[in-house]
Design a protein around this motif. Structure first.
Motif, mmCIF file in Angstrom:
data_model
loop_
_atom_site.group_PDB
_atom_site.id
_atom_site.type_symbol
_atom_site.label_atom_id
_atom_site.label_comp_id
_atom_site.label_asym_id
_atom_site.label_seq_id
_atom_site.Cartn_x
_atom_site.Cartn_y
_atom_site.Cartn_z
ATOM 1 N N ASN A 1 35.029 83.981 -25.670
ATOM 2 C CA ASN A 1 35.525 85.178 -26.352
ATOM 3 C C ASN A 1 35.172 86.454 -25.594
ATOM 4 O OD1 ASN A 1 36.628 83.572 -28.338
ATOM 5 N ND2 ASN A 1 34.979 83.904 -29.795
ATOM 6 N N ALA A 2 34.001 86.476 -24.952
ATOM 7 C CA ALA A 2 33.627 87.642 -24.149
ATOM 8 C C ALA A 2 34.549 87.757 -22.931
ATOM 9 C CB ALA A 2 32.171 87.533 -23.714
ATOM 10 N N ALA A 3 34.855 86.630 -22.304
ATOM 11 C CA ALA A 3 35.780 86.641 -21.162
ATOM 12 C C ALA A 3 37.169 87.082 -21.614
ATOM 13 C CB ALA A 3 35.836 85.263 -20.512
ATOM 14 N N GLU A 4 37.584 86.615 -22.783
ATOM 15 C CA GLU A 4 38.891 87.011 -23.313
ATOM 16 C C GLU A 4 38.938 88.520 -23.552
ATOM 17 O OE1 GLU A 4 42.008 85.545 -26.768
ATOM 18 O OE2 GLU A 4 39.929 84.902 -26.874
ATOM 19 N N GLN A 5 37.855 89.064 -24.103
ATOM 20 C CA GLN A 5 37.790 90.512 -24.334
ATOM 21 C C GLN A 5 37.855 91.276 -23.009
ATOM 22 O OE1 GLN A 5 34.038 92.576 -25.350
ATOM 23 N NE2 GLN A 5 35.057 93.036 -27.301
ATOM 24 N N ALA A 6 37.151 90.778 -22.007
ATOM 25 C CA ALA A 6 37.181 91.428 -20.688
ATOM 26 C C ALA A 6 38.581 91.360 -20.088
ATOM 27 C CB ALA A 6 36.158 90.766 -19.762
ATOM 28 N N LEU A 7 39.229 90.206 -20.214
ATOM 29 C CA LEU A 7 40.564 90.041 -19.630
ATOM 30 C C LEU A 7 41.615 90.879 -20.342
ATOM 31 C CD1 LEU A 7 40.487 86.224 -18.875
ATOM 32 C CD2 LEU A 7 40.515 88.108 -17.218
ATOM 33 N N GLU A 8 41.390 91.211 -21.615
ATOM 34 C CA GLU A 8 42.328 92.094 -22.314
ATOM 35 C C GLU A 8 42.389 93.460 -21.635
ATOM 36 O OE1 GLU A 8 41.127 92.175 -26.416
ATOM 37 O OE2 GLU A 8 41.809 90.115 -26.775
ATOM 38 N N GLN A 9 41.266 93.875 -21.049
ATOM 39 C CA GLN A 9 41.229 95.157 -20.324
ATOM 40 C C GLN A 9 41.973 95.050 -18.986
ATOM 41 O OE1 GLN A 9 37.096 96.438 -19.950
ATOM 42 N NE2 GLN A 9 36.619 95.102 -21.680
ATOM 43 N N ALA A 10 42.080 93.825 -18.472
ATOM 44 C CA ALA A 10 42.677 93.620 -17.147
ATOM 45 C C ALA A 10 44.170 93.364 -17.198
ATOM 46 C CB ALA A 10 41.983 92.444 -16.455
#
Length: 151
Positions: free
Chosen positions: A140-149
Protein backbone atom coordinates in the motif's frame (compact mmCIF):
# COMPACT_ATOMS: atom_id res chain seq x y z
CA UNK A 1 -18.95 -32.24 37.12
CA UNK A 2 -18.05 -28.71 38.22
CA UNK A 3 -14.57 -29.09 36.67
CA UNK A 4 -16.13 -30.27 33.39
CA UNK A 5 -18.39 -27.23 33.24
CA UNK A 6 -15.46 -24.89 33.90
CA UNK A 7 -13.39 -26.54 31.15
CA UNK A 8 -16.33 -26.47 28.74
CA UNK A 9 -16.91 -22.79 29.45
CA UNK A 10 -13.19 -22.08 28.94
CA UNK A 11 -13.20 -23.94 25.64
CA UNK A 12 -16.28 -22.06 24.45
CA UNK A 13 -14.69 -18.76 25.46
CA UNK A 14 -11.53 -19.57 23.48
CA UNK A 15 -13.55 -20.60 20.43
CA UNK A 16 -15.60 -17.40 20.72
CA UNK A 17 -12.47 -15.24 20.89
CA UNK A 18 -10.99 -16.99 17.84
CA UNK A 19 -14.16 -16.46 15.82
CA UNK A 20 -14.29 -12.82 16.91
CA UNK A 21 -10.64 -12.28 15.94
CA UNK A 22 -11.24 -13.91 12.56
CA UNK A 23 -14.21 -11.63 11.97
CA UNK A 24 -12.11 -8.56 12.81
CA UNK A 25 -9.49 -9.69 10.29
CA UNK A 26 -12.17 -10.22 7.64
CA UNK A 27 -13.63 -6.75 8.21
CA UNK A 28 -10.17 -5.18 8.05
CA UNK A 29 -9.40 -7.00 4.79
CA UNK A 30 -12.70 -5.86 3.29
CA UNK A 31 -12.06 -2.26 4.37
CA UNK A 32 -8.59 -2.37 2.79
CA UNK A 33 -10.03 -3.80 -0.43
CA UNK A 34 -12.69 -1.07 -0.54
CA UNK A 35 -10.07 1.63 0.03
CA UNK A 36 -7.88 0.15 -2.70
CA UNK A 37 -10.76 0.00 -5.18
CA UNK A 38 -11.76 3.58 -4.35
CA UNK A 39 -8.19 4.72 -4.95
CA UNK A 40 -8.15 2.91 -8.30
CA UNK A 41 -11.40 4.59 -9.29
CA UNK A 42 -10.00 8.00 -8.36
CA UNK A 43 -6.84 7.37 -10.39
CA UNK A 44 -8.84 6.14 -13.37
CA UNK A 45 -11.29 9.03 -13.27
CA UNK A 46 -8.56 11.65 -12.83
CA UNK A 47 -6.35 10.08 -15.51
CA UNK A 48 -9.09 9.44 -18.08
CA UNK A 49 -8.55 12.72 -19.91
CA UNK A 50 -4.76 12.69 -19.76
CA UNK A 51 -4.10 9.64 -21.95
CA UNK A 52 -3.71 11.72 -25.09
CA UNK A 53 -1.36 14.12 -23.31
CA UNK A 54 1.15 11.44 -22.32
CA UNK A 55 2.25 10.42 -25.80
CA UNK A 56 5.97 11.02 -25.19
CA UNK A 57 6.47 8.28 -22.67
CA UNK A 58 9.65 6.50 -23.88
CA UNK A 59 7.80 3.27 -24.67
CA UNK A 60 6.61 2.52 -21.16
CA UNK A 61 3.08 1.26 -20.70
CA UNK A 62 3.05 2.21 -17.03
CA UNK A 63 3.20 5.94 -17.64
CA UNK A 64 5.31 6.65 -14.54
CA UNK A 65 7.28 9.88 -14.31
CA UNK A 66 10.96 9.46 -13.49
CA UNK A 67 11.90 10.34 -9.93
CA UNK A 68 11.88 9.13 -6.37
CA UNK A 69 8.55 8.94 -4.58
CA UNK A 70 7.68 8.30 -0.94
CA UNK A 71 4.63 6.49 0.38
CA UNK A 72 3.38 5.41 3.80
CA UNK A 73 0.81 2.86 4.92
CA UNK A 74 -0.15 0.80 7.95
CA UNK A 75 1.63 -2.50 8.38
CA UNK A 76 1.39 -5.10 11.12
CA UNK A 77 3.00 -3.05 13.88
CA UNK A 78 2.61 0.49 12.63
CA UNK A 79 3.48 2.75 9.75
CA UNK A 80 5.69 1.46 6.94
CA UNK A 81 7.41 4.02 4.71
CA UNK A 82 8.88 3.16 1.32
CA UNK A 83 10.82 4.99 -1.35
CA UNK A 84 10.07 4.05 -4.95
CA UNK A 85 12.57 4.95 -7.67
CA UNK A 86 11.34 5.26 -11.25
CA UNK A 87 13.76 5.49 -14.18
CA UNK A 88 12.82 5.56 -17.86
CA UNK A 89 9.17 5.24 -16.89
CA UNK A 90 9.71 1.96 -15.03
CA UNK A 91 9.93 1.00 -11.38
CA UNK A 92 13.60 0.41 -10.73
CA UNK A 93 13.69 0.06 -6.93
CA UNK A 94 11.47 -0.10 -3.88
CA UNK A 95 13.15 0.42 -0.52
CA UNK A 96 11.63 0.27 2.95
CA UNK A 97 12.88 3.45 4.63
CA UNK A 98 11.03 3.19 7.92
CA UNK A 99 9.20 0.44 9.76
CA UNK A 100 10.15 1.07 13.37
CA UNK A 101 7.30 -0.82 15.02
CA UNK A 102 7.27 -3.77 12.63
CA UNK A 103 8.41 -7.15 13.90
CA UNK A 104 11.76 -7.79 12.19
CA UNK A 105 10.91 -11.41 11.30
CA UNK A 106 7.64 -10.42 9.62
CA UNK A 107 9.27 -7.45 7.90
CA UNK A 108 12.05 -9.63 6.51
CA UNK A 109 9.46 -12.01 5.05
CA UNK A 110 7.29 -9.13 3.83
CA UNK A 111 10.17 -7.59 1.87
CA UNK A 112 9.82 -10.53 -0.54
CA UNK A 113 6.98 -8.50 -2.08
CA UNK A 114 9.46 -5.92 -3.43
CA UNK A 115 10.77 -8.03 -6.36
CA UNK A 116 7.16 -8.85 -7.23
CA UNK A 117 6.29 -5.15 -7.41
CA UNK A 118 9.32 -4.44 -9.61
CA UNK A 119 8.58 -7.40 -11.89
CA UNK A 120 4.89 -6.49 -12.24
CA UNK A 121 5.72 -2.78 -12.59
CA UNK A 122 2.77 -2.22 -10.28
CA UNK A 123 1.80 -2.52 -6.63
CA UNK A 124 -1.07 -4.77 -7.72
CA UNK A 125 0.59 -7.98 -6.52
CA UNK A 126 -0.32 -10.69 -4.03
CA UNK A 127 0.76 -10.25 -0.43
CA UNK A 128 3.25 -12.58 1.24
CA UNK A 129 1.72 -15.47 3.14
CA UNK A 130 2.92 -15.51 6.73
CA UNK A 131 3.55 -11.76 6.69
CA UNK A 132 0.25 -10.60 5.25
CA UNK A 133 -0.16 -7.33 7.14
CA UNK A 134 3.50 -6.30 6.89
CA UNK A 135 3.57 -7.02 3.15
CA UNK A 136 0.25 -5.21 2.75
CA UNK A 137 1.88 -2.20 4.40
CA UNK A 138 4.75 -2.28 1.89
CA UNK A 139 2.34 -2.85 -1.00
CA UNK A 140 0.00 0.00 0.00
CA UNK A 141 2.90 2.38 0.67
CA UNK A 142 4.36 1.57 -2.77
CA UNK A 143 0.93 2.10 -4.32
CA UNK A 144 0.67 5.51 -2.62
CA UNK A 145 4.13 6.45 -3.90
CA UNK A 146 3.30 5.30 -7.43
CA UNK A 147 0.12 7.42 -7.44
CA UNK A 148 2.45 10.44 -7.31
CA UNK A 149 4.42 9.06 -10.28
CA UNK A 150 1.47 8.57 -12.63
CA UNK A 151 1.71 10.82 -15.68
Amino acid sequence: MKEFIVRLFSLLAIVGVLFGYNEVLNVRAKDEEIAKLNAQLEVQSSGAGSDSESGSDSGSETGYKDGTYIGEADGFGGTVAVEVTVKNGKIEAVEVTSAEKEDSAYLAMAEDIIPKIIEAQSAEVDTISGATFSSTGIKNAAEQALEQAVK
